[in-house]
Write a protein that holds these residues in place. Sequence first.
Motif, short mmCIF file in Angstrom:
data_model
loop_
_atom_site.label_atom_id
_atom_site.label_comp_id
_atom_site.label_asym_id
_atom_site.label_seq_id
_atom_site.Cartn_x
_atom_site.Cartn_y
_atom_site.Cartn_z
N LEU A 252 44.76 15.98 -41.47
CA LEU A 252 46.01 16.52 -41.99
C LEU A 252 47.19 15.91 -41.24
O LEU A 252 47.19 15.86 -40.00
N PRO A 253 48.17 15.43 -41.94
CA PRO A 253 49.30 14.79 -41.27
C PRO A 253 50.03 15.74 -40.33
O PRO A 253 50.29 16.90 -40.66
N GLY A 254 50.32 15.23 -39.12
CA GLY A 254 51.09 15.99 -38.16
C GLY A 254 50.33 17.04 -37.38
O GLY A 254 50.92 17.75 -36.56
N LEU A 318 48.36 20.93 -52.13
CA LEU A 318 47.32 20.19 -51.40
C LEU A 318 47.63 20.04 -49.92
O LEU A 318 48.76 19.75 -49.54
N GLN A 319 46.59 20.22 -49.11
CA GLN A 319 46.67 19.79 -47.72
C GLN A 319 46.20 18.34 -47.62
O GLN A 319 46.91 17.49 -47.09
N PHE A 349 35.15 14.09 -54.55
CA PHE A 349 36.58 14.31 -54.35
C PHE A 349 36.73 15.73 -53.80
O PHE A 349 36.58 16.71 -54.54
N HIS A 350 37.01 15.82 -52.51
CA HIS A 350 37.07 17.10 -51.82
C HIS A 350 38.53 17.46 -51.57
O HIS A 350 39.25 16.75 -50.86
N PHE A 351 38.96 18.57 -52.16
CA PHE A 351 40.36 19.01 -52.05
C PHE A 351 40.45 20.17 -51.06
O PHE A 351 39.79 21.21 -51.25
N THR A 352 41.24 20.02 -50.03
CA THR A 352 41.59 21.12 -49.14
C THR A 352 42.96 21.62 -49.56
O THR A 352 43.95 20.88 -49.48
N TRP A 353 43.00 22.87 -50.03
CA TRP A 353 44.21 23.44 -50.60
C TRP A 353 44.90 24.39 -49.62
O TRP A 353 44.27 24.94 -48.73
N ASN A 354 46.17 24.63 -49.88
CA ASN A 354 46.84 25.74 -49.23
C ASN A 354 46.20 27.05 -49.70
O ASN A 354 45.65 27.12 -50.81
#
Length: 424
Positions: A252-254, A318-319, A349-354
Amino acid sequence: MTESRTWARNLAYAAHEVRHPQTLAELSDVVRTAPRVRALGTRHSFNDVADTTGTHVVLDRLDDGRAPVEVDRAAMTASVAAGLRYGEVSLALHAEGVALGAMASLPHISVAGAVATATHGSGDAEANLAAAVAGLEIMTDDGEHRLLGRDHPDLPGAVVSLGALGVVTRVLLDVVPTYAVRQNVYLGLGWDTLAASFDAVTASATSVSLFTRWGDGGVDQVWQKQAVGRSDAPAPEEYLGARAAVSAMHPLPGVDAAACTAQLGVPGPWNERLPHFRLDHTPSNGEELQSEFLLPRRHAVAAIEAMRGLAPVIRPLLQVTEIRTVAADRLWMSTANADAAGADGVVGFHFTWNPAQAEVEAVLPRIERALAPFDARPHWGKVFTEDVRDVVGRYPRFGDFRALAERYDPAGRFRGGYVEAMLG
Protein backbone atom coordinates in the motif's frame (compact mmCIF):
# COMPACT_ATOMS: atom_id res chain seq x y z
CA MET A 1 -25.88 -16.70 21.82
CA THR A 2 -22.12 -16.39 21.27
CA GLU A 3 -21.13 -13.79 18.68
CA SER A 4 -18.19 -14.53 16.45
CA ARG A 5 -17.10 -12.41 13.53
CA THR A 6 -14.87 -12.67 10.50
CA TRP A 7 -11.28 -11.44 10.72
CA ALA A 8 -12.30 -8.12 9.12
CA ARG A 9 -15.40 -7.90 11.37
CA ASN A 10 -17.58 -7.33 8.33
CA LEU A 11 -19.82 -10.34 9.10
CA ALA A 12 -21.26 -11.72 12.33
CA TYR A 13 -21.63 -15.49 12.16
CA ALA A 14 -25.02 -17.03 12.89
CA ALA A 15 -23.67 -19.85 15.11
CA HIS A 16 -25.33 -20.11 18.52
CA GLU A 17 -22.16 -21.45 20.17
CA VAL A 18 -18.41 -21.86 19.61
CA ARG A 19 -16.71 -24.98 20.99
CA HIS A 20 -12.98 -25.65 21.41
CA PRO A 21 -12.72 -29.46 21.80
CA GLN A 22 -9.47 -30.63 23.38
CA THR A 23 -9.60 -34.30 22.35
CA LEU A 24 -10.86 -36.32 19.43
CA ALA A 25 -13.46 -37.84 21.74
CA GLU A 26 -14.79 -34.37 22.62
CA LEU A 27 -14.88 -33.42 18.96
CA SER A 28 -16.69 -36.65 18.10
CA ASP A 29 -19.31 -35.91 20.74
CA VAL A 30 -19.95 -32.43 19.33
CA VAL A 31 -20.14 -33.70 15.76
CA ARG A 32 -22.55 -36.51 16.66
CA THR A 33 -24.91 -34.43 18.79
CA ALA A 34 -25.00 -30.91 17.35
CA PRO A 35 -27.85 -30.41 14.85
CA ARG A 36 -25.56 -28.29 12.67
CA VAL A 37 -21.79 -28.00 12.93
CA ARG A 38 -18.99 -26.32 10.98
CA ALA A 39 -15.26 -26.00 11.51
CA LEU A 40 -13.97 -22.45 11.93
CA GLY A 41 -10.32 -21.54 11.36
CA THR A 42 -8.66 -18.17 11.75
CA ARG A 43 -11.79 -16.48 10.28
CA HIS A 44 -9.84 -14.94 7.40
CA SER A 45 -12.87 -15.09 5.14
CA PHE A 46 -14.95 -12.12 4.10
CA ASN A 47 -18.23 -13.93 3.46
CA ASP A 48 -20.36 -16.64 5.05
CA VAL A 49 -18.62 -19.66 3.49
CA ALA A 50 -17.76 -20.95 7.00
CA ASP A 51 -21.07 -20.02 8.62
CA THR A 52 -23.63 -22.21 10.38
CA THR A 53 -26.73 -21.68 12.45
CA GLY A 54 -25.50 -24.41 14.79
CA THR A 55 -22.13 -25.00 16.45
CA HIS A 56 -18.75 -23.72 15.34
CA VAL A 57 -15.83 -25.93 16.35
CA VAL A 58 -12.37 -24.37 16.55
CA LEU A 59 -9.42 -26.76 16.69
CA ASP A 60 -6.86 -24.44 18.26
CA ARG A 61 -6.82 -26.55 21.47
CA LEU A 62 -7.22 -30.02 19.97
CA ASP A 63 -4.63 -32.59 21.10
CA ASP A 64 -4.86 -35.87 19.19
CA GLY A 65 -1.94 -37.42 21.08
CA ARG A 66 0.65 -36.58 18.43
CA ALA A 67 3.09 -33.74 17.95
CA PRO A 68 1.47 -30.81 16.15
CA VAL A 69 3.91 -31.26 13.24
CA GLU A 70 5.47 -34.64 12.44
CA VAL A 71 7.94 -34.91 9.55
CA ASP A 72 8.59 -38.16 7.68
CA ARG A 73 11.85 -37.49 5.86
CA ALA A 74 11.78 -40.83 4.05
CA ALA A 75 8.38 -40.07 2.53
CA MET A 76 9.03 -36.29 2.40
CA THR A 77 5.70 -35.54 4.02
CA ALA A 78 4.61 -33.69 7.14
CA SER A 79 1.55 -34.52 9.22
CA VAL A 80 0.12 -31.25 10.52
CA ALA A 81 -2.59 -30.44 13.05
CA ALA A 82 -5.34 -28.78 11.02
CA GLY A 83 -5.85 -25.83 13.37
CA LEU A 84 -2.25 -24.61 13.15
CA ARG A 85 -1.39 -21.45 11.26
CA TYR A 86 0.88 -21.78 8.24
CA GLY A 87 3.51 -19.58 9.84
CA GLU A 88 3.73 -21.90 12.85
CA VAL A 89 3.95 -24.94 10.59
CA SER A 90 6.67 -23.33 8.51
CA LEU A 91 8.84 -22.70 11.57
CA ALA A 92 8.61 -26.38 12.56
CA LEU A 93 9.30 -27.57 9.02
CA HIS A 94 12.31 -25.30 8.56
CA ALA A 95 13.77 -26.55 11.85
CA GLU A 96 13.53 -30.08 10.40
CA GLY A 97 15.29 -29.06 7.17
CA VAL A 98 12.20 -29.27 4.95
CA ALA A 99 9.91 -26.71 3.34
CA LEU A 100 6.71 -26.06 1.42
CA GLY A 101 6.81 -25.07 -2.22
CA ALA A 102 4.41 -22.17 -1.75
CA MET A 103 3.07 -19.87 0.95
CA ALA A 104 0.19 -17.41 0.94
CA SER A 105 0.84 -13.70 1.43
CA LEU A 106 -0.31 -13.97 5.06
CA PRO A 107 1.28 -16.68 7.25
CA HIS A 108 -1.43 -16.16 9.87
CA ILE A 109 -4.10 -18.33 8.20
CA SER A 110 -4.95 -21.86 9.37
CA VAL A 111 -3.87 -24.87 7.35
CA ALA A 112 -7.30 -26.51 7.14
CA GLY A 113 -9.11 -23.28 6.30
CA ALA A 114 -6.66 -22.26 3.59
CA VAL A 115 -6.69 -25.72 2.02
CA ALA A 116 -10.49 -26.00 2.08
CA THR A 117 -10.92 -22.71 0.18
CA ALA A 118 -8.09 -23.14 -2.40
CA THR A 119 -6.07 -20.26 -0.98
CA HIS A 120 -2.78 -19.73 -2.81
CA GLY A 121 0.51 -17.94 -3.15
CA SER A 122 2.04 -16.97 -6.48
CA GLY A 123 4.25 -18.54 -9.12
CA ASP A 124 3.96 -19.95 -12.63
CA ALA A 125 5.16 -23.34 -11.39
CA GLU A 126 3.62 -23.17 -7.91
CA ALA A 127 0.15 -24.61 -7.41
CA ASN A 128 -2.13 -23.47 -4.62
CA LEU A 129 -1.66 -24.59 -1.02
CA ALA A 130 -4.22 -27.39 -1.36
CA ALA A 131 -2.19 -29.04 -4.12
CA ALA A 132 0.45 -30.03 -1.54
CA VAL A 133 -2.09 -32.16 0.36
CA ALA A 134 -1.21 -35.87 0.31
CA GLY A 135 -3.87 -36.94 2.79
CA LEU A 136 -6.57 -35.82 5.21
CA GLU A 137 -7.90 -37.00 8.53
CA ILE A 138 -11.54 -36.03 8.81
CA MET A 139 -14.33 -36.56 11.34
CA THR A 140 -17.60 -37.25 9.55
CA ASP A 141 -21.21 -36.85 10.66
CA ASP A 142 -21.27 -40.17 12.53
CA GLY A 143 -18.38 -39.05 14.73
CA GLU A 144 -16.00 -41.48 13.06
CA HIS A 145 -12.40 -40.42 12.37
CA ARG A 146 -11.49 -41.32 8.78
CA LEU A 147 -8.20 -41.27 6.88
CA LEU A 148 -8.13 -40.33 3.21
CA GLY A 149 -4.68 -41.24 1.94
CA ARG A 150 -2.90 -40.16 -1.21
CA ASP A 151 -4.49 -42.93 -3.29
CA HIS A 152 -8.00 -42.65 -1.87
CA PRO A 153 -10.44 -42.00 -4.74
CA ASP A 154 -12.27 -39.30 -2.74
CA LEU A 155 -9.20 -37.19 -2.00
CA PRO A 156 -9.32 -34.94 -5.13
CA GLY A 157 -12.86 -33.94 -4.18
CA ALA A 158 -12.28 -33.78 -0.44
CA VAL A 159 -9.28 -31.43 -0.29
CA VAL A 160 -11.02 -28.23 -1.43
CA SER A 161 -14.26 -29.17 0.32
CA LEU A 162 -15.37 -25.85 1.87
CA GLY A 163 -15.95 -27.87 5.04
CA ALA A 164 -18.89 -29.71 3.49
CA LEU A 165 -17.68 -33.25 4.26
CA GLY A 166 -16.83 -32.99 7.95
CA VAL A 167 -14.24 -31.54 10.31
CA VAL A 168 -10.66 -31.98 9.07
CA THR A 169 -8.40 -32.67 12.06
CA ARG A 170 -5.06 -33.31 10.41
CA VAL A 171 -3.48 -32.65 7.01
CA LEU A 172 -0.64 -34.57 5.37
CA LEU A 173 1.51 -32.23 3.25
CA ASP A 174 4.19 -32.98 0.68
CA VAL A 175 7.44 -31.20 1.55
CA VAL A 176 10.74 -30.46 -0.20
CA PRO A 177 14.27 -29.81 1.11
CA THR A 178 14.57 -26.40 2.70
CA TYR A 179 15.81 -23.52 0.55
CA ALA A 180 16.58 -19.83 0.67
CA VAL A 181 14.76 -17.02 -1.12
CA ARG A 182 15.65 -13.42 -1.86
CA GLN A 183 13.09 -10.71 -2.53
CA ASN A 184 13.44 -7.67 -4.77
CA VAL A 185 10.91 -4.98 -5.58
CA TYR A 186 10.79 -2.90 -8.78
CA LEU A 187 8.81 0.30 -9.20
CA GLY A 188 6.92 1.55 -12.25
CA LEU A 189 6.32 -1.15 -14.89
CA GLY A 190 4.42 0.33 -17.86
CA TRP A 191 1.16 -1.19 -19.09
CA ASP A 192 2.43 -1.60 -22.65
CA THR A 193 5.54 -3.37 -21.40
CA LEU A 194 3.48 -5.71 -19.24
CA ALA A 195 1.12 -6.51 -22.11
CA ALA A 196 4.03 -7.33 -24.42
CA SER A 197 5.93 -9.36 -21.79
CA PHE A 198 3.35 -10.78 -19.39
CA ASP A 199 4.63 -14.35 -19.56
CA ALA A 200 8.24 -13.23 -19.16
CA VAL A 201 7.36 -11.04 -16.16
CA THR A 202 5.52 -13.78 -14.27
CA ALA A 203 8.34 -16.23 -15.07
CA SER A 204 11.05 -13.84 -13.88
CA ALA A 205 11.20 -15.36 -10.37
CA THR A 206 9.89 -18.26 -8.33
CA SER A 207 7.02 -16.05 -7.14
CA VAL A 208 5.95 -12.78 -8.74
CA SER A 209 3.30 -10.32 -7.54
CA LEU A 210 2.20 -7.20 -9.40
CA PHE A 211 0.64 -4.43 -7.31
CA THR A 212 -1.38 -1.67 -8.97
CA ARG A 213 -4.01 0.97 -8.32
CA TRP A 214 -4.90 0.99 -12.04
CA GLY A 215 -3.34 4.37 -12.72
CA ASP A 216 -2.07 5.37 -16.15
CA GLY A 217 1.52 4.78 -15.03
CA GLY A 218 1.08 1.00 -14.99
CA VAL A 219 2.05 -1.49 -12.30
CA ASP A 220 3.26 0.37 -9.22
CA GLN A 221 5.35 -2.47 -7.72
CA VAL A 222 6.73 -5.78 -9.03
CA TRP A 223 7.67 -8.15 -6.18
CA GLN A 224 10.07 -10.90 -7.27
CA LYS A 225 10.77 -13.74 -4.83
CA GLN A 226 13.57 -15.90 -6.21
CA ALA A 227 14.73 -19.22 -4.80
CA VAL A 228 18.47 -18.60 -4.40
CA GLY A 229 19.54 -21.99 -5.69
CA ARG A 230 17.69 -21.43 -8.96
CA SER A 231 19.52 -18.21 -9.79
CA ASP A 232 22.42 -16.70 -7.90
CA ALA A 233 22.96 -13.79 -10.28
CA PRO A 234 22.61 -10.37 -8.62
CA ALA A 235 19.33 -8.57 -9.23
CA PRO A 236 19.65 -5.78 -11.82
CA GLU A 237 19.04 -2.15 -10.92
CA GLU A 238 16.39 -1.99 -13.64
CA TYR A 239 13.85 -4.51 -14.90
CA LEU A 240 11.99 -3.80 -18.17
CA GLY A 241 12.15 -0.10 -17.43
CA ALA A 242 11.10 -0.47 -13.79
CA ARG A 243 13.65 0.75 -11.25
CA ALA A 244 14.79 -1.25 -8.23
CA ALA A 245 13.46 -0.05 -4.89
CA VAL A 246 16.22 1.28 -2.64
CA SER A 247 14.23 0.85 0.58
CA ALA A 248 11.73 -1.72 1.79
CA MET A 249 8.25 -1.30 0.36
CA HIS A 250 4.71 -2.02 1.59
CA PRO A 251 2.12 -2.98 -1.06
CA LEU A 252 0.00 0.00 0.00
CA PRO A 253 1.46 3.37 -0.94
CA GLY A 254 2.79 5.39 1.97
CA VAL A 255 2.46 2.57 4.55
CA ASP A 256 5.41 1.60 6.77
CA ALA A 257 7.05 -1.63 5.53
CA ALA A 258 7.91 -2.87 9.04
CA ALA A 259 5.25 -5.58 8.77
CA CYS A 260 6.64 -6.90 5.47
CA THR A 261 9.15 -9.68 4.95
CA ALA A 262 12.76 -8.67 4.19
CA GLN A 263 13.48 -7.26 0.74
CA LEU A 264 16.43 -5.61 -1.06
CA GLY A 265 17.80 -8.96 -2.23
CA VAL A 266 18.87 -10.21 1.20
CA PRO A 267 18.60 -14.04 1.16
CA GLY A 268 16.67 -15.72 3.92
CA PRO A 269 14.69 -18.85 4.72
CA TRP A 270 11.77 -19.64 2.41
CA ASN A 271 9.21 -19.10 5.16
CA GLU A 272 10.55 -15.60 5.87
CA ARG A 273 10.40 -14.47 2.23
CA LEU A 274 7.53 -16.20 0.37
CA PRO A 275 4.79 -14.49 2.45
CA HIS A 276 4.44 -10.76 2.01
CA PHE A 277 3.99 -10.22 5.73
CA ARG A 278 5.84 -11.35 8.84
CA LEU A 279 4.37 -13.89 11.24
CA ASP A 280 5.39 -11.82 14.26
CA HIS A 281 3.33 -8.85 13.07
CA THR A 282 -0.41 -9.08 13.72
CA PRO A 283 -2.38 -8.01 10.64
CA SER A 284 -4.86 -5.18 11.02
CA ASN A 285 -8.46 -6.10 11.82
CA GLY A 286 -11.47 -4.39 10.29
CA GLU A 287 -9.52 -2.10 7.99
CA GLU A 288 -10.20 -3.81 4.67
CA LEU A 289 -12.37 -6.07 2.56
CA GLN A 290 -11.05 -8.45 -0.08
CA SER A 291 -12.28 -9.86 -3.39
CA GLU A 292 -10.42 -12.08 -5.81
CA PHE A 293 -11.20 -13.48 -9.24
CA LEU A 294 -9.17 -16.20 -10.94
CA LEU A 295 -9.29 -16.93 -14.65
CA PRO A 296 -7.32 -18.95 -17.23
CA ARG A 297 -3.97 -17.23 -17.68
CA ARG A 298 -4.40 -17.15 -21.46
CA HIS A 299 -6.87 -14.31 -20.83
CA ALA A 300 -4.53 -12.32 -18.58
CA VAL A 301 -3.70 -9.42 -20.88
CA ALA A 302 -7.30 -8.98 -22.05
CA ALA A 303 -8.54 -9.08 -18.45
CA ILE A 304 -6.02 -6.43 -17.43
CA GLU A 305 -7.34 -4.18 -20.19
CA ALA A 306 -10.89 -4.78 -19.00
CA MET A 307 -9.95 -3.77 -15.46
CA ARG A 308 -8.14 -0.68 -16.69
CA GLY A 309 -11.38 0.35 -18.35
CA LEU A 310 -13.11 0.19 -14.97
CA ALA A 311 -10.41 2.18 -13.15
CA PRO A 312 -12.66 5.22 -12.52
CA VAL A 313 -15.17 3.09 -10.56
CA ILE A 314 -12.56 0.85 -8.88
CA ARG A 315 -10.05 3.40 -7.62
CA PRO A 316 -12.28 5.35 -5.17
CA LEU A 317 -12.80 2.19 -3.10
CA LEU A 318 -9.48 0.45 -3.71
CA GLN A 319 -6.46 0.12 -1.50
CA VAL A 320 -4.51 -2.00 -3.98
CA THR A 321 -4.90 -4.83 -6.53
CA GLU A 322 -2.45 -7.73 -6.68
CA ILE A 323 -2.05 -9.71 -9.90
CA ARG A 324 -0.42 -13.13 -9.58
CA THR A 325 -0.32 -16.53 -11.27
CA VAL A 326 -1.00 -20.03 -9.93
CA ALA A 327 -0.18 -23.39 -11.53
CA ALA A 328 -2.99 -25.80 -12.42
CA ASP A 329 -4.07 -28.70 -10.21
CA ARG A 330 -6.54 -31.61 -10.37
CA LEU A 331 -8.66 -30.78 -7.30
CA TRP A 332 -12.34 -30.70 -8.18
CA MET A 333 -13.36 -27.43 -6.53
CA SER A 334 -10.06 -25.59 -6.84
CA THR A 335 -10.10 -22.26 -8.64
CA ALA A 336 -7.00 -23.53 -10.50
CA ASN A 337 -8.57 -26.84 -11.57
CA ALA A 338 -7.01 -27.84 -14.89
CA ASP A 339 -10.30 -29.10 -16.36
CA ALA A 340 -11.79 -25.64 -15.91
CA ALA A 341 -8.80 -23.34 -16.35
CA GLY A 342 -6.49 -25.29 -18.65
CA ALA A 343 -3.05 -26.74 -18.12
CA ASP A 344 -1.41 -23.29 -18.01
CA GLY A 345 -3.05 -22.44 -14.70
CA VAL A 346 -4.71 -19.21 -13.69
CA VAL A 347 -4.08 -15.54 -13.12
CA GLY A 348 -5.66 -13.96 -10.07
CA PHE A 349 -6.87 -10.39 -9.57
CA HIS A 350 -6.94 -9.74 -5.83
CA PHE A 351 -8.64 -6.52 -4.72
CA THR A 352 -8.03 -5.09 -1.25
CA TRP A 353 -10.86 -2.65 -0.64
CA ASN A 354 -11.60 0.05 1.87
CA PRO A 355 -14.00 -1.26 4.57
CA ALA A 356 -17.16 -0.08 2.82
CA GLN A 357 -19.29 -3.19 2.30
CA ALA A 358 -22.29 -1.67 0.53
CA GLU A 359 -20.19 0.44 -1.81
CA VAL A 360 -17.91 -2.50 -2.69
CA GLU A 361 -20.87 -4.77 -3.34
CA ALA A 362 -22.30 -2.13 -5.65
CA VAL A 363 -19.12 -2.06 -7.75
CA LEU A 364 -18.47 -5.81 -7.84
CA PRO A 365 -21.18 -6.65 -10.41
CA ARG A 366 -19.43 -4.42 -12.94
CA ILE A 367 -16.14 -6.21 -12.32
CA GLU A 368 -17.84 -9.61 -12.48
CA ARG A 369 -19.55 -8.76 -15.78
CA ALA A 370 -16.28 -7.48 -17.26
CA LEU A 371 -14.46 -10.70 -16.28
CA ALA A 372 -17.27 -13.11 -17.16
CA PRO A 373 -16.12 -13.58 -20.80
CA PHE A 374 -12.83 -14.89 -19.41
CA ASP A 375 -14.41 -17.63 -17.25
CA ALA A 376 -13.40 -15.89 -14.02
CA ARG A 377 -14.27 -17.62 -10.75
CA PRO A 378 -14.34 -15.88 -7.36
CA HIS A 379 -12.16 -17.02 -4.48
CA TRP A 380 -14.43 -18.99 -2.17
CA GLY A 381 -13.61 -16.90 0.91
CA LYS A 382 -13.78 -13.37 -0.50
CA VAL A 383 -16.55 -10.85 -1.21
CA PHE A 384 -18.43 -11.41 -4.48
CA THR A 385 -22.01 -11.01 -5.71
CA GLU A 386 -22.47 -13.51 -8.56
CA ASP A 387 -25.36 -15.95 -8.40
CA VAL A 388 -24.28 -19.25 -6.85
CA ARG A 389 -25.64 -21.20 -9.85
CA ASP A 390 -23.40 -19.28 -12.21
CA VAL A 391 -20.36 -19.84 -9.97
CA VAL A 392 -20.74 -23.61 -9.54
CA GLY A 393 -21.55 -23.94 -13.23
CA ARG A 394 -17.90 -23.09 -13.97
CA TYR A 395 -16.69 -26.21 -12.14
CA PRO A 396 -16.85 -29.31 -14.39
CA ARG A 397 -16.75 -31.65 -11.37
CA PHE A 398 -19.37 -29.87 -9.28
CA GLY A 399 -21.88 -32.67 -9.81
CA ASP A 400 -19.35 -35.16 -8.49
CA PHE A 401 -18.62 -32.89 -5.54
CA ARG A 402 -22.32 -32.60 -4.70
CA ALA A 403 -22.63 -36.39 -4.75
CA LEU A 404 -19.54 -36.71 -2.53
CA ALA A 405 -20.96 -34.23 0.00
CA GLU A 406 -24.28 -36.08 0.08
CA ARG A 407 -22.49 -39.38 0.67
CA TYR A 408 -20.34 -38.03 3.52
CA ASP A 409 -23.07 -35.87 5.05
CA PRO A 410 -26.48 -37.24 4.00
CA ALA A 411 -28.38 -35.11 6.53
CA GLY A 412 -26.64 -31.89 5.46
CA ARG A 413 -25.44 -31.10 8.97
CA PHE A 414 -22.13 -29.64 7.74
CA ARG A 415 -23.89 -27.16 5.48
CA GLY A 416 -24.45 -23.50 6.24
CA GLY A 417 -24.08 -20.09 4.70
CA TYR A 418 -22.75 -20.20 1.15
CA VAL A 419 -22.23 -23.97 1.30
CA GLU A 420 -25.93 -24.36 2.05
CA ALA A 421 -26.72 -22.28 -1.02
CA MET A 422 -24.37 -24.39 -3.16
CA LEU A 423 -25.65 -27.77 -2.06
CA GLY A 424 -29.10 -26.99 -0.70
